[in-house]
Design an enzyme around this catalytic site. Structure first.
Site, PDB file in Angstrom:
ATOM      1  N   HIS B  56       0.841  -1.197   0.000  1.00  0.00           N
ATOM      2  CA  HIS B  56       0.000   0.000   0.000  1.00  0.00           C
ATOM      3  C   HIS B  56       0.881   1.255   0.000  1.00  0.00           C
ATOM      4  O   HIS B  56       2.036   1.209   0.435  1.00  0.00           O
ATOM      5  CB  HIS B  56      -0.907   0.004   1.236  1.00  0.00           C
ATOM      6  CG  HIS B  56      -2.075  -0.939   1.141  1.00  0.00           C
ATOM      7  ND1 HIS B  56      -3.158  -0.880   1.975  1.00  0.00           N
ATOM      8  CD2 HIS B  56      -2.318  -1.972   0.293  1.00  0.00           C
ATOM      9  CE1 HIS B  56      -4.028  -1.839   1.658  1.00  0.00           C
ATOM     10  NE2 HIS B  56      -3.532  -2.521   0.644  1.00  0.00           N
ATOM     11  N   GLU B  58       0.953   3.783   1.915  1.00  0.00           N
ATOM     12  CA  GLU B  58       1.479   4.190   3.229  1.00  0.00           C
ATOM     13  C   GLU B  58       2.685   3.345   3.638  1.00  0.00           C
ATOM     14  O   GLU B  58       3.637   3.856   4.235  1.00  0.00           O
ATOM     15  CB  GLU B  58       0.400   4.036   4.310  1.00  0.00           C
ATOM     16  CG  GLU B  58      -0.832   4.896   4.101  1.00  0.00           C
ATOM     17  CD  GLU B  58      -1.930   4.148   3.347  1.00  0.00           C
ATOM     18  OE1 GLU B  58      -1.617   3.438   2.360  1.00  0.00           O
ATOM     19  OE2 GLU B  58      -3.094   4.274   3.731  1.00  0.00           O
ATOM     20  N   CYS B  86      -6.049   1.816   5.862  1.00  0.00           N
ATOM     21  CA  CYS B  86      -6.685   0.562   6.286  1.00  0.00           C
ATOM     22  C   CYS B  86      -6.079   0.157   7.632  1.00  0.00           C
ATOM     23  O   CYS B  86      -5.184   0.810   8.157  1.00  0.00           O
ATOM     24  CB  CYS B  86      -6.465  -0.524   5.237  1.00  0.00           C
ATOM     25  SG  CYS B  86      -4.786  -1.191   5.200  1.00  0.00           S
ATOM     26  N   CYS B  89      -2.287  -0.350   7.469  1.00  0.00           N
ATOM     27  CA  CYS B  89      -1.525   0.902   7.389  1.00  0.00           C
ATOM     28  C   CYS B  89      -1.647   1.719   8.676  1.00  0.00           C
ATOM     29  O   CYS B  89      -0.684   2.365   9.094  1.00  0.00           O
ATOM     30  CB  CYS B  89      -1.959   1.693   6.168  1.00  0.00           C
ATOM     31  SG  CYS B  89      -1.503   0.828   4.640  1.00  0.00           S
TER      32      CYS B  89
END
Lengths: 146, 146
Positions: B56, B58, B86, B89
């Site tokens: 992801h 992040e 999420c 993260c």
């Protein structure tokens, strides 16, 4: 023949990874990913070595297993982890759709059950495998740190 | 001189990262890490490109920023993310001890507030910056996917 491939068998390999971590000054957590009785990833916590808070054993294991499979999802895989995953790793395991998670020791401070995270509803969870050994190596590490 | 360095300024750069992601067939989420008004990481979601559910925006940003700083913790940094993190993260951001999180659009399905994750108690959180634009690019992506 399959009888030797118990949860304890793979957890012992995850524990040997935790021992590598310990020897390298890392919080001693190991992880192993298994598909059809074959180990497709074998890793340990690398946060100090990589100077990266995201480099937990599970994150390494998920990336490594996906690389081995050639696909993002671990739908027919089991991950063995010496300690209960944190919120971050529970989230990563959620996204991976891993079939089964087996962990050894609980983490009452930073484990996902305490932090409020969720695993995938289809993921089977088994806890407490070689719990005493998985817990003992953590305690020894933090006692030496003090 | 500092007046140009607003949250909108950095979020617009995160949005340009989201656009790169979109063009590469990735769910369009971008992230930027800023320390002392200087961008130290600029990334986007790479899950398809890297065949890795953990890639992801992040996670990439935290690893990249730590590499830039030469230390694991982002205590004096702000991360700009186009979409609410999420659970995974949020957990990574928790471990990073990032000072401030600014995100654009909420994620009512998979955001950490829905999934039950926690951010670090010392982390300041600002939401809704360029929300309409951050949300629009996500909607456009998923409409095209259908």
């Amino acid at each position: 023949m399959d009888d030797i491939f118990t949860d304890e068998y793979y957890m012992r390999i995850a524990l040997s990874e935790a021992k590598f971590a310990f020897e390298n000054g890392e919080i001693p957590i190991g992880a192993v990913v298994v598909a059809n009785n074959r180990i497709i990833a074998k890793t340990h916590n690398l946060t100090e070595t990589l100077t990266d808070v995201t480099a937990h054993a599970e994150i390494q294991a998920i990336s490594s297993a996906a690389n081995s499979i050639g696909g993002k999802y671990l739908k027919n895989c089991t991950i063995y982890i010496t300690v209960e995953p944190c919120q971050m790793c529970a989230g990563a395991l959620y996204w991976s759709q891993v079939s089964k998670i087996v962990y050894g020791a609980s983490d009452n401070k930073r484990g996902y059950t305490e932090m409020g995270g969720k695993l995938h509803p289809k993921t089977e969870i088994i806890t407490g495998v070689l719990e005493a050994e998985c817990s003992a190596i953590m305690k020894e590490f933090f006692q030496k740190k003090r």
